[in-house]
Design an enzyme around this catalytic site. Structure first.
Site, PDB file in Angstrom:
ATOM      1  CB  SER A 223      -1.045   0.082   1.312  1.00 35.19           C
ATOM      2  OG  SER A 223      -1.753  -0.810   1.226  1.00 35.19           O
TER       3      SER A 223
ATOM      4  CG  HIS B 142      -4.675  -7.682   0.055  1.00 28.39           C
ATOM      5  ND1 HIS B 142      -4.599  -6.830  -0.939  1.00 28.39           N
ATOM      6  CD2 HIS B 142      -3.574  -7.400   0.984  1.00 28.39           C
ATOM      7  CE1 HIS B 142      -3.587  -5.790  -0.786  1.00 28.39           C
ATOM      8  NE2 HIS B 142      -2.804  -6.215   0.296  1.00 28.39           N
TER       9      HIS B 142
ATOM     10  CB  ALA C  71       0.701  -0.219   4.976  1.00 30.75           C
TER      11      ALA C  71
ATOM     12  CG  ASN D 265      -2.731   1.842  11.560  1.00 35.17           C
ATOM     13  OD1 ASN D 265      -2.308   1.449  10.640  1.00 35.17           O
ATOM     14  ND2 ASN D 265      -3.299   1.227  12.545  1.00 35.17           N
TER      15      ASN D 265
ATOM     16  CE1 TYR E  62      -8.399  -6.304   1.149  1.00 33.95           C
ATOM     17  CE2 TYR E  62      -6.632  -7.044   2.493  1.00 33.95           C
ATOM     18  CZ  TYR E  62      -7.282  -6.056   1.777  1.00 33.95           C
ATOM     19  OH  TYR E  62      -6.647  -4.901   1.105  1.00 33.95           O
ATOM     20  CD  GLU E  63      -7.918  -7.944  -3.359  1.00 31.92           C
ATOM     21  OE1 GLU E  63      -8.039  -7.410  -4.090  1.00 31.92           O
ATOM     22  OE2 GLU E  63      -6.773  -8.079  -3.081  1.00 31.92           O
TER      23      GLU E  63
ATOM     24  CG  MET F 255      -5.379  -6.867   6.828  1.00 29.81           C
ATOM     25  SD  MET F 255      -6.593  -6.068   6.483  1.00 29.81           S
ATOM     26  CE  MET F 255      -7.042  -4.949   7.661  1.00 29.81           C
ATOM     27  CB  SER F 256      -0.290  -8.648   2.766  1.00 30.39           C
ATOM     28  OG  SER F 256       0.748  -7.520   3.464  1.00 30.39           O
TER      29      SER F 256
ATOM     30  CG  HIS G  66      -7.750   2.011   2.733  1.00 30.41           C
ATOM     31  ND1 HIS G  66      -6.772   1.311   2.878  1.00 30.41           N
ATOM     32  CD2 HIS G  66      -7.669   2.251   1.338  1.00 30.41           C
ATOM     33  CE1 HIS G  66      -6.140   0.911   1.867  1.00 30.41           C
ATOM     34  NE2 HIS G  66      -6.622   1.693   0.623  1.00 30.41           N
TER      35      HIS G  66
ATOM     36  CG  HIS H 202      -3.418  -2.269  -2.891  1.00 30.25           C
ATOM     37  ND1 HIS H 202      -2.827  -3.242  -2.416  1.00 30.25           N
ATOM     38  CD2 HIS H 202      -4.094  -1.550  -2.145  1.00 30.25           C
ATOM     39  CE1 HIS H 202      -2.547  -2.836  -1.080  1.00 30.25           C
ATOM     40  NE2 HIS H 202      -3.699  -1.733  -0.656  1.00 30.25           N
TER      41      HIS H 202
HETATM   42  N1  HPA Z   1      -4.167  -3.660  11.159  1.00 34.38           N
HETATM   43  C1  HPA Z   1      -4.132  -4.318   9.871  1.00 34.38           C
HETATM   44  N2  HPA Z   1      -3.677  -4.131   8.628  1.00 34.38           N
HETATM   45  C2  HPA Z   1      -2.948  -2.839   8.593  1.00 34.38           C
HETATM   46  C3  HPA Z   1      -3.038  -1.989   9.617  1.00 34.38           C
HETATM   47  C4  HPA Z   1      -3.742  -2.345  10.778  1.00 34.38           C
HETATM   48  O1  HPA Z   1      -3.798  -1.633  11.860  1.00 34.38           O
HETATM   49  N3  HPA Z   1      -2.529  -0.744   9.107  1.00 34.38           N
HETATM   50  C5  HPA Z   1      -2.303  -1.087   7.922  1.00 34.38           C
HETATM   51  N4  HPA Z   1      -2.470  -2.163   7.544  1.00 34.38           N
END
Ligand code: HPA
Length: 317
Positions: free
Chosen positions: A38, A95, A125, A255, A97-98, A231-232, A289, A71
């Protein structure tokens, strides 16, 4: 007689052969693949040495189509650094989750193997769980928690494609120590530690998403030893290690995941809060996001410089 190739071997071969037929000869044998997460696709623009060959995932047979904002998927072949190290960039990824099956999530990694790629650099990320980490810090992964994998969504579940690797691959040495040492040297050489951004080594917890974690989930992952969550990356790393590709992985902390106690309303910290204070408390660290993409844009330059330096050093080695 040799056993028939596995289905995944055949499909990945078809894709590798297609790429070899399209890519100019001097770029056709990349040694390193770089997966850009990302907001980290800017690395593709830092490849100065001509020629560069680029193709959208949509043109590549058998490749998954990415569906996430930020992406846009493309493959870029080029030469990096004074030594003109041939590399392949994967800008954007599929991903779990997709809704893609794990086999599709890791398909590009299989293709890397069949292009004779020796080393894979994976970026992402991630949310920071280690309270010592700040937004914008870079984390060199030295281990992982494969949460979906432990529950059965391991990309190697199913008949083993013996043409790629063994049934029970070890992962205790998944994150190449020699490559990590190179990163620390490159970080020092570039003087990136002079600014406020820091380089850590840490453990990545892979979760399926797409929801960000609850407070309780963040505390659980932290208790289990995770420093960042995302998530990757882990499926790609598992499949890369299965076929003996060396792996280096980076997270950009975009974050801070929330570890604060509760939102039930019965805990002391929030008893006497005004509406405003309560709003501020509840939105603190709430991942979104946009924020993830923004932090990515700012820190991405340093991360790109770092990856580029490592690649230049690799080319010179
Ligand atoms: N959690 C999961 N995936 C992420 C996060 C998060 O806080 N930040 C960026 N990708």
């Amino acid at each position: 007689a040799a056993p028939a190739p596995s289905g995944i071997y055949q499909r990945a071969s078809e894709t590798a052969e297609y790429l070899r037929s399209q890519v100019p000869a001097e770029l056709r044998n990349p040694q390193v693949a770089i997966v850009c997460g990302s907001g980290l696709g800017g690395l593709a623009d830092t490849i100065h040495a001509e020629p560069v060959f680029s193709t959208p995932y949509s043109a590549v047979p058998n490749f998954p189509q990415s569906t996430v904002v930020g992406h846009a998927g493309k493959l870029v072949f080029g030469l990096i650094g004074p030594a003109k190290l041939p590399v392949m960039l994967l800008v954007g990824r599929a991903h779990f989750y997709e809704g893609h099956e794990m086999e599709l999530v890791t398909f590009a990694t299989r293709v890397c193997k069949l292009l004779d790629i020796e080393t894979m650099i994976v970026t992402n990320a991630a949310g920071g769980l280690n309270p010592d980490y700040e937004v914008g810090d870079i984390v060199l992964l030295n281990d992982h928690l494969n949460m979906p994998g432990l529950m059965g969504f391991n990309p190697l579940r199913g008949p083993n494609p013996d043409d790629f690797g063994v049934r029970f691959p070890p992962l205790s040495d998944a994150y190449d120590l020699e490559l990590r040492q190179r990163v620390h040297k490159a970080w020092g050489k570039l003087g990136l530690g002079q600014g406020k951004r820091r380089l850590h080594e840490g453990v990545y917890a892979f979760v399926s998403g797409p929801t960000y974690e609850t407070r309780a989930e963040c505390r659980m992952l932290r208790t289990l030893g995770a420093d960042v969550v995302g998530m990757s990356t882990v499926p790609e790393i598992v499949v890369a290690r299965h076929s003996g590709i060396r792996v280096l992985a980076f997270s950009l902390v975009t974050n801070k995941a929330v570890l604060d106690a509760s939102t039930r309303g019965d805990d002391a910290a929030i008893q006497g809060m005004s509406k405003q204070e309560l709003d501020a408390y509840l939105s603190k660290g709430k991942a979104n996001h946009e924020e993830v993409l923004e932090a990515g844009r700012e820190a991405a330059k340093d991360m790109q410089a770092l990856v580029k330096q490592v690649l230049s050093d690799l080319g010179a080695a």
